[in-house]
Design a protein around this motif. Structure first.
Motif, PDB file in Angstrom:
ATOM      1  N   TYR A 288      -7.438   4.871  -4.613  1.00 41.68           N
ATOM      2  CA  TYR A 288      -7.168   5.036  -3.116  1.00 41.68           C
ATOM      3  C   TYR A 288      -5.446   4.990  -2.996  1.00 41.68           C
ATOM      4  O   TYR A 288      -5.096   5.656  -1.873  1.00 41.68           O
ATOM      5  CB  TYR A 288      -7.720   3.898  -2.490  1.00 41.68           C
ATOM      6  CG  TYR A 288      -9.163   4.025  -2.481  1.00 41.68           C
ATOM      7  CD1 TYR A 288      -9.833   5.058  -1.554  1.00 41.68           C
ATOM      8  CD2 TYR A 288      -9.928   3.146  -3.320  1.00 41.68           C
ATOM      9  CE1 TYR A 288     -11.190   5.052  -1.394  1.00 41.68           C
ATOM     10  CE2 TYR A 288     -11.440   3.271  -3.324  1.00 41.68           C
ATOM     11  CZ  TYR A 288     -12.079   4.326  -2.433  1.00 41.68           C
ATOM     12  OH  TYR A 288     -13.450   4.345  -2.600  1.00 41.68           O
ATOM     13  N   VAL A 289      -4.749   4.157  -3.629  1.00 41.30           N
ATOM     14  CA  VAL A 289      -3.221   4.168  -3.570  1.00 41.30           C
ATOM     15  C   VAL A 289      -2.519   5.417  -3.664  1.00 41.30           C
ATOM     16  O   VAL A 289      -1.659   5.827  -2.853  1.00 41.30           O
ATOM     17  CB  VAL A 289      -2.706   2.989  -4.459  1.00 41.30           C
ATOM     18  CG1 VAL A 289      -1.246   3.156  -4.311  1.00 41.30           C
ATOM     19  CG2 VAL A 289      -3.330   1.648  -4.387  1.00 41.30           C
ATOM     20  N   HIS A 290      -3.003   6.381  -4.713  1.00 41.69           N
ATOM     21  CA  HIS A 290      -2.293   7.502  -4.688  1.00 41.69           C
ATOM     22  C   HIS A 290      -3.033   8.503  -4.197  1.00 41.69           C
ATOM     23  O   HIS A 290      -2.489   9.829  -4.388  1.00 41.69           O
ATOM     24  CB  HIS A 290      -2.335   7.577  -6.205  1.00 41.69           C
ATOM     25  CG  HIS A 290      -1.297   6.548  -7.042  1.00 41.69           C
ATOM     26  ND1 HIS A 290      -0.263   6.447  -6.850  1.00 41.69           N
ATOM     27  CD2 HIS A 290      -1.920   5.533  -7.684  1.00 41.69           C
ATOM     28  CE1 HIS A 290       0.241   5.383  -7.696  1.00 41.69           C
ATOM     29  NE2 HIS A 290      -0.828   4.909  -8.077  1.00 41.69           N
TER      30      HIS A 290
ATOM     31  N   VAL B 151      -6.750  -2.802  -0.197  1.00 45.65           N
ATOM     32  CA  VAL B 151      -6.427  -1.426  -0.332  1.00 45.65           C
ATOM     33  C   VAL B 151      -5.013  -1.240   0.221  1.00 45.65           C
ATOM     34  O   VAL B 151      -3.985  -0.737  -0.025  1.00 45.65           O
ATOM     35  CB  VAL B 151      -7.340  -0.334   0.080  1.00 45.65           C
ATOM     36  CG1 VAL B 151      -6.861   1.262  -0.128  1.00 45.65           C
ATOM     37  CG2 VAL B 151      -8.703  -0.374  -0.911  1.00 45.65           C
TER      38      VAL B 151
ATOM     39  N   GLN C 129      -8.066   7.804   0.914  1.00 44.24           N
ATOM     40  CA  GLN C 129      -7.614   6.778   1.897  1.00 44.24           C
ATOM     41  C   GLN C 129      -8.326   6.974   3.350  1.00 44.24           C
ATOM     42  O   GLN C 129      -8.900   6.173   4.086  1.00 44.24           O
ATOM     43  CB  GLN C 129      -6.083   6.386   2.081  1.00 44.24           C
ATOM     44  CG  GLN C 129      -5.271   5.871   1.172  1.00 44.24           C
ATOM     45  CD  GLN C 129      -3.696   6.167   1.066  1.00 44.24           C
ATOM     46  OE1 GLN C 129      -3.262   6.247   2.452  1.00 44.24           O
ATOM     47  NE2 GLN C 129      -3.030   6.076   0.152  1.00 44.24           N
TER      48      GLN C 129
ATOM     49  N   GLU D 243      -6.455   1.261  -7.036  1.00 42.17           N
ATOM     50  CA  GLU D 243      -5.874   2.133  -7.621  1.00 42.17           C
ATOM     51  C   GLU D 243      -5.953   3.665  -7.246  1.00 42.17           C
ATOM     52  O   GLU D 243      -4.985   4.271  -6.894  1.00 42.17           O
ATOM     53  CB  GLU D 243      -5.623   2.046  -9.094  1.00 42.17           C
ATOM     54  CG  GLU D 243      -4.274   2.555  -9.861  1.00 42.17           C
ATOM     55  CD  GLU D 243      -3.086   1.826  -9.374  1.00 42.17           C
ATOM     56  OE1 GLU D 243      -1.897   2.338  -9.375  1.00 42.17           O
ATOM     57  OE2 GLU D 243      -3.301   0.465  -8.947  1.00 42.17           O
TER      58      GLU D 243
ATOM     59  N   ALA E 258      -2.286  -2.895  -1.459  1.00 42.70           N
ATOM     60  CA  ALA E 258      -1.807  -1.926  -2.647  1.00 42.70           C
ATOM     61  C   ALA E 258      -0.927  -0.853  -2.392  1.00 42.70           C
ATOM     62  O   ALA E 258       0.247  -0.687  -2.917  1.00 42.70           O
ATOM     63  CB  ALA E 258      -2.907  -1.806  -3.426  1.00 42.70           C
ATOM     64  N   ILE E 259      -1.215  -0.204  -1.062  1.00 39.37           N
ATOM     65  CA  ILE E 259      -0.520   0.824  -0.839  1.00 39.37           C
ATOM     66  C   ILE E 259       0.856   0.405  -0.386  1.00 39.37           C
ATOM     67  O   ILE E 259       1.979   0.945  -0.753  1.00 39.37           O
ATOM     68  CB  ILE E 259      -1.310   1.601   0.383  1.00 39.37           C
ATOM     69  CG1 ILE E 259      -2.605   2.165   0.115  1.00 39.37           C
ATOM     70  CG2 ILE E 259      -0.280   2.618   0.998  1.00 39.37           C
ATOM     71  CD1 ILE E 259      -3.591   2.757   1.166  1.00 39.37           C
TER      72      ILE E 259
ATOM     73  N   GLU F 141       3.038  -0.406  -3.219  1.00 39.32           N
ATOM     74  CA  GLU F 141       3.456   0.886  -3.984  1.00 39.32           C
ATOM     75  C   GLU F 141       4.705   1.439  -3.253  1.00 39.32           C
ATOM     76  O   GLU F 141       5.601   1.995  -3.882  1.00 39.32           O
ATOM     77  CB  GLU F 141       2.474   1.747  -4.044  1.00 39.32           C
ATOM     78  CG  GLU F 141       2.499   3.177  -4.815  1.00 39.32           C
ATOM     79  CD  GLU F 141       2.910   3.075  -6.022  1.00 39.32           C
ATOM     80  OE1 GLU F 141       3.742   3.927  -6.744  1.00 39.32           O
ATOM     81  OE2 GLU F 141       2.490   2.024  -6.829  1.00 39.32           O
ATOM     82  N   GLN F 142       4.754   1.312  -1.746  1.00 36.31           N
ATOM     83  CA  GLN F 142       5.317   2.152  -0.902  1.00 36.31           C
ATOM     84  C   GLN F 142       6.974   1.346  -1.241  1.00 36.31           C
ATOM     85  O   GLN F 142       8.069   2.021  -1.267  1.00 36.31           O
ATOM     86  CB  GLN F 142       5.165   2.338   0.506  1.00 36.31           C
ATOM     87  CG  GLN F 142       4.177   3.396   0.796  1.00 36.31           C
ATOM     88  CD  GLN F 142       3.549   3.153   2.187  1.00 36.31           C
ATOM     89  OE1 GLN F 142       3.523   2.210   2.714  1.00 36.31           O
ATOM     90  NE2 GLN F 142       2.721   4.044   2.523  1.00 36.31           N
TER      91      GLN F 142
END
Length: 425
Positions: free
Chosen positions: A12-14, A215, A19, A10, A218-219, A222-223
């Motif tokens: 790294y996602v935001h 990762v 990233q 999480e 997960a990104i 989210e997008q």
């Protein structure tokens, strides 16, 4: 444990900065594993055919070892792709490398007890290392943007050079090590392969965390949440373009790989038949492998800056030149055979990086690892067929004929790319 892993991902996602840090760190880990992996794959390339020839007593099936480990790599490519898609690159790649190491141990045992059955089974398992070595190039691209993909692929491949060039040049010293241990000299390079592959697997398993593919997934999720509404007709057009891209990328990878494997497999046998010793063969194969991997960084920049099509066409022309030089080179000429093998490696490098970039462009993170694994299955199967047929062609015709066939196949890449340009306009 699972929630800890989720919270780690999480962070790294935001954060774009995090990233980029993970992208660079993942590349370093992949590079380190590729140094070991490169040394592991060199054993089969250099002495696999010679070991089979000694145990079988004939040249006709000298292409069989390469066929077996490329066939094994086909199965491994599928398994590694599926494992990576489901559990991440760390599990998929470490499994593949360790399996390759176990296969190398089996080859050593087979050479010592003179068991053809065990040799063939072990070479098949050893092929897992070859497939994993190739699939590791994708791990560095998971967090790369569109303009970094080919360059990220090439950075991973440059690292392979160090081990892959050292491997063939350690044939004679490792042969002496094997002899000192009362083993056949040709088993020596497989001792190196076993250690190298297992070290590559452990490096990835211990250090490749958090997993870059997980990762990236997960990104992407989210997008997708943020862009919930997407026009359906745009998706349909995109899927059509994706199918075309996957087909073209796969074709480029298959053709360049089958040409390279076919000519490379029979070169040690051809050289030995004209009086070359193991040191000379190791040096030629070492320079060939250097040409396969060392130009990668420049190739990646070319692919990203000038374009995929240009590099694919260049690959076809260079591979065709390699086939012609191999066909006309005198069997006892180290200079001409070395030139042919270096051109062969360079042409393969251009085809591999441009084809890989086309595949990555044509997939999304939800199906990428699985598709990459499936494409590599066909690449490995083509290489396996090329290995078997190369031995038959040389036994019943000549090494020169093998070169001419390679030239013909290489030139097919040019009309394919012209067709693609017209088709996509």
């Amino acid at each position: 444990m699972k929630s800890n892993n989720s919270s780690t991902i999480e962070q790294y996602v935001h954060s774009t900065d995090e990233q980029q840090k993970l992208y660079k760190r993942s590349l370093i880990i992949v590079m380190l594993s590729q140094v070991f992996g490169g040394a592991g794959l060199a054993a089969g390339i250099t002495v696999g055919a010679l070991l089979a020839k000694d145990m079988l007593g004939t040249e006709s099936f000298a292409g069989l070892p390469a066929a077996l480990f490329t066939l094994g790599s086909a199965l491994a490519a599928f398994v590694v792709g599926q494992l990576s898609q489901r559990y991440g690159r760390r599990y998929g790649l470490s499994f593949g490398f360790i399996a390759g190491g176990i296969g190398a141990i089996g080859v050593i045992i087979a050479a010592n007890i003179n068991s053809l059955a065990l040799l063939f089974i072990s070479l098949f398992v050893y092929g897992a290392g070859t497939a994993t070595n190739l699939q590791a190039r994708y791990a560095g691209t998971d967090l790369a943007n569109e303009k970094q993909r080919a360059t990220a692929t090439s950075i991973a491949m440059v690292a392979t050079t160090f081990g892959a060039v050292a491997g063939p040049n350690l044939v004679t010293p490792m042969g002496k090590v094997a002899t000192a241990m009362n083993m056949p000299a040709l088993a020596g390079p497989f001792i190196l392969a076993a250690v190298a592959y297992i070290l590559a697997g452990l490096t990835l398993f211990i250090f490749l965390r958090p997993d870059p593919l997980l990762v990236a997934k997960a990104i992407a999720a989210e997008q997708q949440k943020q862009q919930h509404t997407v026009a359906e007709n745009v998706n349909v057009l995109q899927n059509k373009a994706n199918r075309m891209g996957i087909f073209v990328g796969a074709l480029v990878l298959i053709l360049s790989h089958v040409i390279m494997v076919s000519i490379m497999t029979m070169t040690p046998v051809h050289m030995q038949g004209h009086g070359s010793n193991l040191s000379a063969i190791g040096m030629v194969i070492g320079l060939h492998v250097a040409s396969m991997y060392l130009p990668s960084l420049g190739t990646g920049i070319l692919v990203d800056k000038i374009g995929r099509t240009f590099v694919v066409v260049a690959s076809g022309i260079i591979l065709a030149a390699a086939g012609l030089v191999a066909a006309f080179a005198p069997g006892d000429s180290m200079v001409w055979i070395t030139l042919a093998l270096m051109l062969l490696g360079l042409g393969w490098n251009f085809g591999l990086i441009s084809g890989t970039a086309i595949i990555i462009d044509s997939t999304n993170i939800q199906n990428r690892a699985k598709t990459q694994g499936s494409v590599d299955v066909w690449v490995a199967l083509a290489g396996s067929a090329g290995s078997i047929l190369s031995g038959v062609v040389v036994a019943y015709s000549s090494y020169a004929m093998l070169g001419f066939i390679g030239t013909y196949l290489a030139l097919l890449l040019v009309p394919v790319m012209i067709w693609v340009r017209f088709k996509t306009k």
